[in-house]
Each structure stands twice: as structure tokens, then as C-alpha cells.
Design an enzyme around this catalytic site. Structure first.
Site, PDB file in Angstrom:
ATOM      1  N   ASP A   1      53.362 -38.334  80.290  1.00 26.00           N
ATOM      2  CA  ASP A   1      52.669 -37.112  79.861  1.00 26.00           C
ATOM      3  C   ASP A   1      53.526 -35.864  80.102  1.00 26.00           C
ATOM      4  OD1 ASP A   1      50.265 -38.064  78.897  1.00 26.00           O
ATOM      5  OD2 ASP A   1      49.162 -37.765  80.761  1.00 26.00           O
TER       6      ASP A   1
ATOM      7  N   THR B   1      41.674 -51.313  64.195  1.00 25.17           N
ATOM      8  CA  THR B   1      41.119 -50.259  65.054  1.00 25.17           C
ATOM      9  C   THR B   1      40.095 -49.406  64.307  1.00 25.17           C
ATOM     10  OG1 THR B   1      42.996 -48.846  64.514  1.00 25.17           O
ATOM     11  CG2 THR B   1      43.130 -50.058  66.576  1.00 25.17           C
TER      12      THR B   1
ATOM     13  N   LYS C   1      57.606 -43.441  65.418  1.00 26.93           N
ATOM     14  CA  LYS C   1      57.213 -42.422  64.428  1.00 26.93           C
ATOM     15  C   LYS C   1      58.437 -41.600  64.007  1.00 26.93           C
ATOM     16  CE  LYS C   1      52.648 -42.719  63.964  1.00 26.93           C
ATOM     17  NZ  LYS C   1      51.856 -42.584  62.752  1.00 26.93           N
TER      18      LYS C   1
ATOM     19  N   SER D   1      48.728 -46.284  67.885  1.00 22.92           N
ATOM     20  CA  SER D   1      48.932 -44.919  68.383  1.00 22.92           C
ATOM     21  C   SER D   1      48.552 -44.705  69.849  1.00 22.92           C
ATOM     22  CB  SER D   1      48.178 -43.931  67.500  1.00 22.92           C
ATOM     23  OG  SER D   1      46.805 -44.226  67.549  1.00 22.92           O
TER      24      SER D   1
ATOM     25  N   TYR E   1      56.019 -45.319  71.089  1.00 21.69           N
ATOM     26  CA  TYR E   1      55.150 -44.785  70.031  1.00 21.69           C
ATOM     27  C   TYR E   1      55.857 -43.624  69.330  1.00 21.69           C
ATOM     28  CZ  TYR E   1      51.580 -41.812  67.965  1.00 21.69           C
ATOM     29  OH  TYR E   1      50.886 -41.005  67.100  1.00 21.69           O
TER      30      TYR E   1
ATOM     31  N   ARG F   1      47.560 -28.728  76.530  1.00 25.22           N
ATOM     32  CA  ARG F   1      47.720 -29.282  75.176  1.00 25.22           C
ATOM     33  C   ARG F   1      47.191 -28.294  74.131  1.00 25.22           C
ATOM     34  NH1 ARG F   1      50.431 -32.021  77.666  1.00 25.22           N
ATOM     35  NH2 ARG F   1      50.569 -34.279  77.853  1.00 25.22           N
TER      36      ARG F   1
END
Ligand SMILES: O=c1ccn([C@@H]2O[C@H](COP(=O)(O)OP(=O)(O)O[C@H]3O[C@H](CO)[C@@H](O)[C@H](O)[C@H]3O)[C@@H](O)[C@H]2O)c(=O)[nH]1
Length: 317
Positions: free
Chosen positions: A278, A35, A141, A73, A137, A215
Site C-alpha cells: 500500500d 467475479t 496492467k 484485480s 496486478y 486515496r
């Protein structure tokens, strides 16, 4: 110090590598370019194109510490291909940790994420709040964070995990440019650049003042600076975890407005359904890293982050 930066051809890794070089460190970037971009590796860094599972050879040259960014990610992709995320993010990191142990490298700064918290019960989020990731994801982590705590206790590893909230902005020519772009600010700027007709706003029925998600945006230069402080704070036998945000929330609509102001472009929006996974509001308390490591965001204004991203994206790559 002699440092290995995994994922140093990516957005955040390349900015950290650049700052480490500016501070006089010797930097080797390890990146498989799946990426990342080879031209993002800062001049002055050595570059090895390889996966983190192949880090053993490089590490045997002798390093003081590893800054570990290489990871998958994309939240949506992780829901569709969980195996990829577990094998790359957890399996790959375990291989890296094993290679570090064999090479006698016992300090690591790890890119963790706000996604480890999942849907928060309250904001701002503290490091002691529950970790209930809502996608593979975040779960992968979080599993690495758990392993780091165990390895610190068992093998005397010195580790610092930095839980990023929403990273934005650019550092000189180092900017966000993913092959598949899912992030809000780069997507908005594509409209201003004429590459897209409008930006989709995912959900306008959230329990927030204007109905769109909120956010916490942190400038990539400030985020990178935190890694240099974290490196100095790596203490054998300890695993520390710090949130990294600016402590202020902006809604999707507010971000679009700031982008309109900075670019002078009308930036039409298209209302789209909610994007799965979300959370409505993610805002960090970064009080711990400010108190313990003396970190302070120098560019806390969203306008500055957007302006830097805009300037970098209007220059040729
Ligand atoms: O074209 C777009 C892109 C995003 N959004 C919305 O904008 C907000 C921010 O989205 P995005 O920029 O994709 O960031 P997040 O999904 O909040 O993810 C960030 O924050 C996560 C922590 O929760 C990290 O793990 C991720 O890597 C990081 O990108 C969200 O409400 C999205 O639904 C849109 O409305 N339209």
C-alpha cells in the site's frame, strides 16, 4: 455503435454498459461470471458467458469497438498468484487483441489503474510520471498499456487507457459487491449494515497527517462517463493514457468519519498492521482528461459517493 463490453457483469463494467445503453448504443456483455454477477448485466444488453480468450466467435459478428474491463484485480492475490495475473490480464488481453484484429475491430477502451505507478515520487500523479508497479496486478496492467502502444503503431489500433484511482459509489442499483471484499468503503458499510463488528484500519503510522493512507476517490458514474468520452476519442494509430480521479485525497480515518456521518452508525475501528504494497498517498492529476476530452467529475464529494453506495447496499440485491 455496436459495442462489446468485457467484464460487463462486474461493478464498473455494468455501470458503463448501462450508460452506453442509455446513450442508444447496442451493447453485448462478455463475462465469464468468475467475479461478476449475471443480474448486474443491464437489461437491454445481450449477454455471452465466456472468457476473453473465447471472444473471437462473438467479435466475428461485427463490432465497432471493445470496452475491456474483464481482469483479475486484487493486489494481495496478485502477489500470491502472479501467474494467474499474467495469464489472465496480459495473456487474456493479447488473445482479445488478436481476435479483434482478425475481426477487423480496431478501437478499444482499456481499464488501466493507478497501480501502474507504484509508490509515487510526488502527488498529484501525472501520466508522464514514472511507472514502477509494486505488485503483479499493476505490472500486468502496465504490460497491457505497453502492448496497446505497440499495436497502435503497428496495426493502427485506436486505444485509450483509463488509469483509475479509487472508484466508489453506485449508479442506481449497480453497486460494488465482490465475492471477496477487500475495498475500504464496502468494508466500512458492512459494519454499518451489521455484517461485521468493526473495520480494520491497515496502518496508522504512515507519513500522513493522521497516520493513515490517503486515496483519491472517484464516483463510478463519473468514471463511467469518461469511458463514453474515451470511446469517441479512440483514433486509429494512437494510444492515449488518462488518469481518472477527483484530485482530492482522503485518509482512511476521514473515509470512516464520512461513512459514520452518512449512515448514522458509530462504525468501530480496529487498528491493524500495514497491508503490504500500500503506497502512503495516491492522488491523481486528472487535468489531462479534463483538458483533452472535457471530462469533469459531477460528484466529486466523497459524501455523495458514500451516500450512493449506502443507498444501493441497503436495497435488496
Ligand atoms: O478493510 C480495509 C480496506 C482497505 N483499507 C485501506 O484503505 C485504503 C484503500 O484501500 P482499497 O479500498 O483496497 O483500495 P486500494 O488498495 O487503494 O486499491 C485501489 O486502487 C488501486 C490503484 O492503486 C487499484 O488498482 C485497485 O483496484 C483499487 O481498489 C488503503 O490504504 C487500505 O490499506 C483499510 O484500512 N481497511
Amino acid at each position: 455503435m455496436k459495442l462489446l463490453v468485457t467484464g460487463g457483469a462486474g461493478y464498473i463494467g455494468s455501470v458503463v454498459a448501462a450508460q452506453l445503453l442509455e446513450e442508444g448504443h447496442e451493447v453485448t456483455v462478455l463475462d465469464d461470471l468468475s467475479t461478476g454477477h449475471a443480474d448486474a448485466v443491464p437489461p437491454g444488453a445481450a449477454f455471452v458467458q465466456a472468457s476473453i480468450t473465447e471472444a473471437g466467435g462473438v467479435l466475428s459478428e461485427g463490432f465497432d469497438a471493445v470496452l475491456h474491463f474483464a481482469a483479475k484485480s486484487l493486489v494481495g492475490e496478485s502477489v500470491e498468484k502472479p501467474g494467474l495475473y499474467w495469464s489472465h490480464n496480459l495473456g487474456g488481453t493479447l488473445a482479445l487483441l488478436d481476435a479483434m484484429r482478425q475481426a477487423g475491430v480496431n478501437r478499444i477502451v482499456f481499464s488501466s489503474t493507478a497501480a501502474t505507478y507504484g509508490e509515487p515520487e510526488r502527488t498529484p500523479i501525472l501520466e508522464t510520471d514514472p511507472t514502477r508497479p509494486t505488485n503483479p496486478y499493476g505490472a500486468s496492467k502496465l504490460a497491457v498499456d505497453t502492448a496497446l502502444t505497440a499495436f497502435a503503431g503497428l496495426y493502427g489500433l485506436g486505444a485509450v487507457s483509463l488509469r483509475y484511482f479509487n472508484v466508489a459509489g453506485a449508479y442506481g442499483e449497480f453497486r460494488e459487491r465482490h465475492t471477496v471484499e477487500t475495498h475500504l468503503i464496502p468494508n466500512i458499510l458492512k459494519v454499518a449494515l451489521g455484517e461485521r463488528e468493526s473495520v480494520s484500519v491497515f496502518g496508522t503510522d504512515y507519513p500522513t497527517p493522521d497516520g493513515t493512507c490517503i486515496r483519491d476517490y472517484v464516483h463510478v458514474a463519473d468514471l463511467a462517463r469518461a469511458h463514453l468520452l474515451a470511446l469517441d476519442a479512440c483514433t486509429p494509430g494512437e494510444h492515449r493514457i488518462y488518469n481518472l480521479g477527483s484530485g482530492t485525497g482522503f485518509s482512511v480515518k476521514e473515509v470512516v468519519d464520512v461513512c459514520r456521518e452518512v449512515t448514522g452508525h458509530p462504525i468501530p475501528i480496529t487498528v491493524a498492521p500495514r497491508r503490504s504494497g500500500d503506497p502512503a498517498v495516491l492522488v491523481a492529476s486528472s487535468e489531462k482528461i479534463q483538458r483533452e476530452l472535457g471530462w469533469k467529475p459531477a460528484h466529486a464529494m466523497l459524501r455523495d459517493m458514500v451516500a450512493d453506495a449506502w443507498t444501493a447496499s441497503t436495497k435488496p440485491a
